[in-house]
Motif scaffolding. Structure first.
Motif, PDB file in Angstrom:
ATOM      1  N   HIS A   4     -10.240 -13.369  18.949  1.00 40.76           N
ATOM      2  CA  HIS A   4     -10.235 -13.767  20.365  1.00 40.76           C
ATOM      3  C   HIS A   4     -11.408 -13.081  21.064  1.00 40.76           C
ATOM      4  O   HIS A   4     -11.444 -11.852  21.132  1.00 40.76           O
ATOM      5  CB  HIS A   4      -8.913 -13.399  21.028  1.00 40.76           C
ATOM      6  N   HIS A   5     -12.318 -13.897  21.561  1.00 41.10           N
ATOM      7  CA  HIS A   5     -13.598 -13.375  22.047  1.00 41.10           C
ATOM      8  C   HIS A   5     -13.760 -13.550  23.551  1.00 41.10           C
ATOM      9  O   HIS A   5     -12.901 -14.109  24.216  1.00 41.10           O
ATOM     10  CB  HIS A   5     -14.742 -14.097  21.329  1.00 41.10           C
ATOM     11  N   LEU A   6     -14.906 -13.100  24.035  1.00 40.78           N
ATOM     12  CA  LEU A   6     -15.274 -13.334  25.422  1.00 40.78           C
ATOM     13  C   LEU A   6     -16.155 -14.568  25.481  1.00 40.78           C
ATOM     14  O   LEU A   6     -16.878 -14.865  24.536  1.00 40.78           O
ATOM     15  CB  LEU A   6     -16.011 -12.111  25.969  1.00 40.78           C
ATOM     16  N   SER A  29     -17.034  -2.540  24.842  1.00 42.06           N
ATOM     17  CA  SER A  29     -16.102  -2.083  23.803  1.00 42.06           C
ATOM     18  C   SER A  29     -15.812  -3.197  22.810  1.00 42.06           C
ATOM     19  O   SER A  29     -15.757  -2.969  21.599  1.00 42.06           O
ATOM     20  CB  SER A  29     -14.796  -1.584  24.439  1.00 42.06           C
ATOM     21  N   HIS A  30     -15.639  -4.417  23.321  1.00 35.58           N
ATOM     22  CA  HIS A  30     -15.427  -5.555  22.422  1.00 35.58           C
ATOM     23  C   HIS A  30     -16.657  -5.742  21.523  1.00 35.58           C
ATOM     24  O   HIS A  30     -16.531  -5.959  20.316  1.00 35.58           O
ATOM     25  CB  HIS A  30     -15.143  -6.825  23.221  1.00 35.58           C
ATOM     26  N   ALA A  31     -17.834  -5.649  22.120  1.00 33.38           N
ATOM     27  CA  ALA A  31     -19.066  -5.858  21.349  1.00 33.38           C
ATOM     28  C   ALA A  31     -19.210  -4.822  20.239  1.00 33.38           C
ATOM     29  O   ALA A  31     -19.791  -5.092  19.190  1.00 33.38           O
ATOM     30  CB  ALA A  31     -20.284  -5.823  22.272  1.00 33.38           C
ATOM     31  N   LEU A  33     -16.867  -3.829  18.466  1.00 38.38           N
ATOM     32  CA  LEU A  33     -15.959  -4.225  17.382  1.00 38.38           C
ATOM     33  C   LEU A  33     -16.217  -5.643  16.888  1.00 38.38           C
ATOM     34  O   LEU A  33     -15.573  -6.100  15.960  1.00 38.38           O
ATOM     35  CB  LEU A  33     -14.505  -4.112  17.881  1.00 38.38           C
ATOM     36  N   CYS A  34     -17.127  -6.367  17.545  1.00 37.66           N
ATOM     37  CA  CYS A  34     -17.315  -7.780  17.247  1.00 37.66           C
ATOM     38  C   CYS A  34     -18.799  -8.099  16.995  1.00 37.66           C
ATOM     39  O   CYS A  34     -19.578  -8.227  17.950  1.00 37.66           O
ATOM     40  CB  CYS A  34     -16.802  -8.620  18.418  1.00 37.66           C
ATOM     41  N   PRO A  35     -19.180  -8.235  15.740  1.00 37.85           N
ATOM     42  CA  PRO A  35     -20.584  -8.523  15.435  1.00 37.85           C
ATOM     43  C   PRO A  35     -21.081  -9.801  16.097  1.00 37.85           C
ATOM     44  O   PRO A  35     -22.259  -9.893  16.482  1.00 37.85           O
ATOM     45  CB  PRO A  35     -20.585  -8.673  13.909  1.00 37.85           C
ATOM     46  N   SER A  36     -20.212 -10.788  16.242  1.00 39.66           N
ATOM     47  CA  SER A  36     -20.621 -12.073  16.803  1.00 39.66           C
ATOM     48  C   SER A  36     -21.006 -11.942  18.283  1.00 39.66           C
ATOM     49  O   SER A  36     -22.083 -12.375  18.708  1.00 39.66           O
ATOM     50  CB  SER A  36     -19.480 -13.075  16.613  1.00 39.66           C
ATOM     51  N   CYS A  37     -20.119 -11.346  19.080  1.00 37.48           N
ATOM     52  CA  CYS A  37     -20.428 -11.179  20.509  1.00 37.48           C
ATOM     53  C   CYS A  37     -21.572 -10.192  20.715  1.00 37.48           C
ATOM     54  O   CYS A  37     -22.385 -10.343  21.628  1.00 37.48           O
ATOM     55  CB  CYS A  37     -19.184 -10.736  21.279  1.00 37.48           C
ATOM     56  N   ARG A  38     -21.647  -9.188  19.816  1.00 34.39           N
ATOM     57  CA  ARG A  38     -22.747  -8.220  19.926  1.00 34.39           C
ATOM     58  C   ARG A  38     -24.088  -8.937  19.737  1.00 34.39           C
ATOM     59  O   ARG A  38     -25.032  -8.714  20.493  1.00 34.39           O
ATOM     60  CB  ARG A  38     -22.557  -7.146  18.859  1.00 34.39           C
TER      61      ARG A  38
HETATM   62 ZN    ZN Z   1     -16.351 -11.352  20.094  1.00 37.86          ZN
END
Ligand code: ZN
Length: 224
Positions: A4-6, A29-31, A33-38
């Protein structure tokens, strides 16, 4: 990898420095943990602010990254723009994989266990995080394994980032790194997973008031 992403709009607003501090903390913080959003955030940051601000906001939900890159190519002759969003640009070290995402650690200054947890209801505790910005409440919530939160709606919007453990509600299952955005129409009753306490970063109680044309486009998270 979180499920579940932003949304693209939120990531763009973050990259443009348009998000309030509490939401920036959630995105950073999400970024972590999340390579895609980063990767998306890094792409938006590389594009530069003046470029994105030039885009007609009404057209933005339709715009794809390749549209924006095409625009970047067209604008290149105009010279490089000032670097932007520098205060929100996560440093490389922010992306270490640790229990507490680095951006959040900078606010806590101590281990999760050492925080001033206070009981809310049986099996649920919270610890406030003091952030700048009136009307926005930021806290960590710790829900014992298997405990159901009381059914609730929200006065404003509520953004939740799972840090440890997980929970389920009518919208699905949320585990470490997942983000859920609930508006006042969402009536939910999260139940923590068995086996491990669920710890979440929760920003709530105020309209998610954003600035700038990008900021007005805050959409619910994209799930894929
Ligand atoms: Zn994400």
């Amino acid at each position: 990898m979180p499920e579940h992403h932003l949304s693209e709009e939120v990531l763009m607003a973050y990259a443009a420095g348009s998000l309030p501090e509490a939401l920036s903390l959630v995105v950073a913080s999400h970024a972590t943990l999340c390579p895609s959003c980063r990767a998306d955030v890094e792409a938006y940051e590389a594009l530069g602010g003046s470029l994105i601000e030039d885009i007609d906001p009404a057209a933005l939900p339709e715009a794809t990254l390749s549209d924006i890159f095409a625009r970047l190519d067209a604008d290149e002759a105009g010279g490089a723009s000032e670097p932007w969003g520098s205060t929100h640009t996560p440093a490389r070290r922010d992306f270490e994989n640790s229990s507490i995402p680095r951006p959040l650690r900078d606010y806590l200054d101590q281990d999760l266990a050492a925080l001033a947890w206070r009981p809310v209801i049986r099996g649920v505790e919270e610890a406030e995080i003091k952030l700048a910005g009136a009307g926005v409440r930021t806290r960590l919530m710790r829900i014992k394994a298997g405990v159901a939160m009381p059914r609730h709606t929200h006065a404003g919007e509520e953004v939740t980032l799972v840090l440890e453990g997980g929970y389920s509600d009518a919208e699905g299952h949320f585990a470490r790194g997942d983000v859920q955005i609930a508006d006042p129409s969402v009536d939910h009753q999260p139940v923590a997973d068995e086996g491990e306490a669920c710890i979440c970063l929760v920003v709530s109680d105020a309209p998610l008031k954003l600035t700038g044309p990008i900021g007005r486009l805050l959409n619910p998270f994209i799930s894929y």
